[in-house]
Design a protein around this motif. Structure first.
Motif, PDB file in Angstrom:
ATOM      1  N   ALA A  66      22.117  57.899  19.507  1.00 37.72           N
ATOM      2  CA  ALA A  66      21.778  57.612  18.124  1.00 37.72           C
ATOM      3  C   ALA A  66      21.081  58.369  17.433  1.00 37.72           C
ATOM      4  O   ALA A  66      21.071  58.633  16.254  1.00 37.72           O
ATOM      5  CB  ALA A  66      21.279  56.231  18.196  1.00 37.72           C
ATOM      6  N   ALA A  67      20.084  59.199  18.220  1.00 40.09           N
ATOM      7  CA  ALA A  67      19.222  60.019  17.651  1.00 40.09           C
ATOM      8  C   ALA A  67      19.942  61.365  17.142  1.00 40.09           C
ATOM      9  O   ALA A  67      19.589  62.199  16.234  1.00 40.09           O
ATOM     10  CB  ALA A  67      18.192  60.656  18.863  1.00 40.09           C
ATOM     11  N   ILE A  68      21.093  61.871  17.847  1.00 41.96           N
ATOM     12  CA  ILE A  68      22.073  62.906  17.591  1.00 41.96           C
ATOM     13  C   ILE A  68      22.632  62.498  16.401  1.00 41.96           C
ATOM     14  O   ILE A  68      22.764  63.396  15.288  1.00 41.96           O
ATOM     15  CB  ILE A  68      22.655  63.606  18.787  1.00 41.96           C
ATOM     16  CG1 ILE A  68      21.759  63.903  19.893  1.00 41.96           C
ATOM     17  CG2 ILE A  68      23.697  64.208  18.290  1.00 41.96           C
ATOM     18  CD1 ILE A  68      22.684  64.024  21.245  1.00 41.96           C
ATOM     19  N   ASN A  69      23.256  61.328  16.206  1.00 42.18           N
ATOM     20  CA  ASN A  69      23.807  60.927  14.884  1.00 42.18           C
ATOM     21  C   ASN A  69      23.053  60.964  13.787  1.00 42.18           C
ATOM     22  O   ASN A  69      23.327  61.496  12.781  1.00 42.18           O
ATOM     23  CB  ASN A  69      24.517  59.470  15.153  1.00 42.18           C
ATOM     24  CG  ASN A  69      25.682  59.766  16.138  1.00 42.18           C
ATOM     25  OD1 ASN A  69      26.534  60.097  16.328  1.00 42.18           O
ATOM     26  ND2 ASN A  69      25.696  58.658  16.911  1.00 42.18           N
ATOM     27  N   ALA A  70      21.713  60.548  13.890  1.00 39.88           N
ATOM     28  CA  ALA A  70      20.764  60.471  12.859  1.00 39.88           C
ATOM     29  C   ALA A  70      20.285  61.849  12.400  1.00 39.88           C
ATOM     30  O   ALA A  70      20.276  62.343  11.126  1.00 39.88           O
ATOM     31  CB  ALA A  70      19.560  59.611  13.192  1.00 39.88           C
ATOM     32  N   ALA A  71      20.108  62.837  13.348  1.00 40.48           N
ATOM     33  CA  ALA A  71      19.796  64.128  13.304  1.00 40.48           C
ATOM     34  C   ALA A  71      20.879  65.025  12.427  1.00 40.48           C
ATOM     35  O   ALA A  71      20.745  65.678  11.568  1.00 40.48           O
ATOM     36  CB  ALA A  71      19.403  64.879  14.397  1.00 40.48           C
ATOM     37  N   ASP A  72      22.145  64.613  12.857  1.00 42.10           N
ATOM     38  CA  ASP A  72      23.369  65.278  12.245  1.00 42.10           C
ATOM     39  C   ASP A  72      23.622  64.775  10.912  1.00 42.10           C
ATOM     40  O   ASP A  72      23.822  65.478   9.706  1.00 42.10           O
ATOM     41  CB  ASP A  72      24.575  65.064  13.077  1.00 42.10           C
ATOM     42  CG  ASP A  72      25.579  65.935  12.686  1.00 42.10           C
ATOM     43  OD1 ASP A  72      25.662  67.085  12.907  1.00 42.10           O
ATOM     44  OD2 ASP A  72      26.670  65.163  12.272  1.00 42.10           O
ATOM     45  N   ASP A  73      23.387  63.460  10.658  1.00 44.09           N
ATOM     46  CA  ASP A  73      23.356  62.869   9.272  1.00 44.09           C
ATOM     47  C   ASP A  73      22.294  63.530   8.322  1.00 44.09           C
ATOM     48  O   ASP A  73      22.599  63.747   6.882  1.00 44.09           O
ATOM     49  CB  ASP A  73      23.072  61.371   9.190  1.00 44.09           C
ATOM     50  CG  ASP A  73      24.319  60.617   9.687  1.00 44.09           C
ATOM     51  OD1 ASP A  73      25.288  61.076  10.054  1.00 44.09           O
ATOM     52  OD2 ASP A  73      23.967  59.443  10.349  1.00 44.09           O
ATOM     53  N   ALA A  74      21.192  63.599   8.871  1.00 43.23           N
ATOM     54  CA  ALA A  74      20.261  64.576   8.359  1.00 43.23           C
ATOM     55  C   ALA A  74      20.455  65.893   7.521  1.00 43.23           C
ATOM     56  O   ALA A  74      19.686  66.417   6.597  1.00 43.23           O
ATOM     57  CB  ALA A  74      18.913  64.335   8.688  1.00 43.23           C
ATOM     58  N   LEU A  75      21.523  66.356   8.040  1.00 39.44           N
ATOM     59  CA  LEU A  75      21.929  67.860   7.598  1.00 39.44           C
ATOM     60  C   LEU A  75      22.761  67.799   6.337  1.00 39.44           C
ATOM     61  O   LEU A  75      23.044  68.988   5.849  1.00 39.44           O
ATOM     62  CB  LEU A  75      22.618  68.272   8.812  1.00 39.44           C
ATOM     63  CG  LEU A  75      22.016  68.865  10.160  1.00 39.44           C
ATOM     64  CD1 LEU A  75      22.926  69.497  11.143  1.00 39.44           C
ATOM     65  CD2 LEU A  75      20.854  69.900   9.794  1.00 39.44           C
ATOM     66  N   ASP A  76      22.864  66.723   5.912  1.00 44.68           N
ATOM     67  CA  ASP A  76      23.458  66.350   4.532  1.00 44.68           C
ATOM     68  C   ASP A  76      24.811  67.275   4.128  1.00 44.68           C
ATOM     69  O   ASP A  76      25.044  68.073   3.545  1.00 44.68           O
ATOM     70  CB  ASP A  76      22.514  67.025   3.234  1.00 44.68           C
ATOM     71  CG  ASP A  76      21.126  66.223   3.282  1.00 44.68           C
ATOM     72  OD1 ASP A  76      21.196  64.899   3.433  1.00 44.68           O
ATOM     73  OD2 ASP A  76      20.110  66.925   2.850  1.00 44.68           O
ATOM     74  N   GLY A  77      25.788  66.646   4.960  1.00 42.02           N
ATOM     75  CA  GLY A  77      27.055  67.298   5.066  1.00 42.02           C
ATOM     76  C   GLY A  77      27.303  68.562   5.539  1.00 42.02           C
ATOM     77  O   GLY A  77      28.469  68.988   5.764  1.00 42.02           O
ATOM     78  N   ASP A  78      26.201  69.066   6.354  1.00 48.57           N
ATOM     79  CA  ASP A  78      26.398  70.457   6.956  1.00 48.57           C
ATOM     80  C   ASP A  78      26.129  70.114   8.490  1.00 48.57           C
ATOM     81  O   ASP A  78      25.605  70.785   9.341  1.00 48.57           O
ATOM     82  CB  ASP A  78      25.444  71.381   6.491  1.00 48.57           C
ATOM     83  CG  ASP A  78      25.687  71.880   5.099  1.00 48.57           C
ATOM     84  OD1 ASP A  78      26.618  71.924   4.639  1.00 48.57           O
ATOM     85  OD2 ASP A  78      24.480  71.975   4.527  1.00 48.57           O
ATOM     86  N   GLY A  79      26.686  68.952   9.053  1.00 48.44           N
ATOM     87  CA  GLY A  79      26.430  68.443  10.312  1.00 48.44           C
ATOM     88  C   GLY A  79      27.380  69.355  11.418  1.00 48.44           C
ATOM     89  O   GLY A  79      28.239  70.114  10.863  1.00 48.44           O
TER      90      GLY A  79
END
Length: 216
Positions: A43-56
């Motif tokens: 879940a933490a990795i998914n959230a951190a990837d989401d925070a990249l604003d489309g540049d996951g």
């Protein structure tokens, strides 16, 4: 092409070989109950990837836990960014990060923060003894490795020939920049092991020459 990172509880695996075997067994096991810590890490990795604003960096979303492991796929072109995102989260949770493509294991118990560059086109945000052994043993002529553990604190090597390696270290300033030449990859690996462990016993008795890189 997908590049995978396997996140495995460090306490389950005393050696890199054991970690890779553990990951393979987890992949082969279907329907296993997911462990809470692995679920939290996914879940933490998914959230951190989401925070990249489309540049996951994830090629599949959302990722989920599989048993007590987490398997993270990313595009091959984004592996450096994937390492940068995944490693701090995995280490904070007590998970090893395995790179099965290269047979490398980065263990939070033995890794230290560093900027590792291999031939200018492969980077790691931490260094471990296993990573050192892997990259040094595979150096071809003209290949190089740089391990920077702090600004202006680094050790580096370049393979000059079949039995010749340039080896340098810099300890904070031009006045503390030294070089030598050794004849084996084992000597290089031992020196880098000592550098990352802050123990110079493996390399202090080599014949070092102070380097002057100031050009007129």
């Amino acid at each position: 092409m997908s590049y995978d990172l396997w996140l495995i509880p460090a306490g389950e695996c005393p050696t890199p070989t054991a970690a890779l075997a553990y990951g393979e067994a987890a992949i082969a096991t279907t329907g296993a109950d997911t462990a809470p810590l692995a679920t939290q890490l996914a879940a933490a990795i998914n959230a951190a990837d989401d925070a990249l604003d489309g540049d996951g960096v994830l090629s599949v979303k959302p990722i989920t836990a599989q048993g007590d492991c987490v398997f993270v796929p990313s595009p091959f072109s984004l592996i450096h960014e994937a390492r940068d995102l995944v490693l701090p989260l995995a280490f904070a949770a007590g998970f090893m990060v395995c790179d099965p493509q290269n047979g490398i294991v980065l263990d939070p118990r033995t890794s230290v923060p560093a900027a590792v560059t291999v031939n200018g086109d492969s980077r790691y945000p931490v260094v471990s003894p296993d990573l050192v052994d892997h990259v040094v043993s595979r150096l071809a002529v003209d290949d190089f490795v740089i391990v920077e553990t702090a600004p202006e604190f680094y050790v580096q090597t370049q393979r000059l020939g079949p039995e010749s390696f340039a080896l340098e270290y810099r300890a904070g300033s031009a006045d503390e920049h030294y070089g030598t030449e050794v004849s084996s990859s084992a000597q290089v690996a031992d020196a880098i092991h000592g550098w990352i462990a802050d123990d110079d016993t493996s390399y202090r008795d080599l014949t070092w020459e102070k380097l002057d890189l100031n050009f007129p």
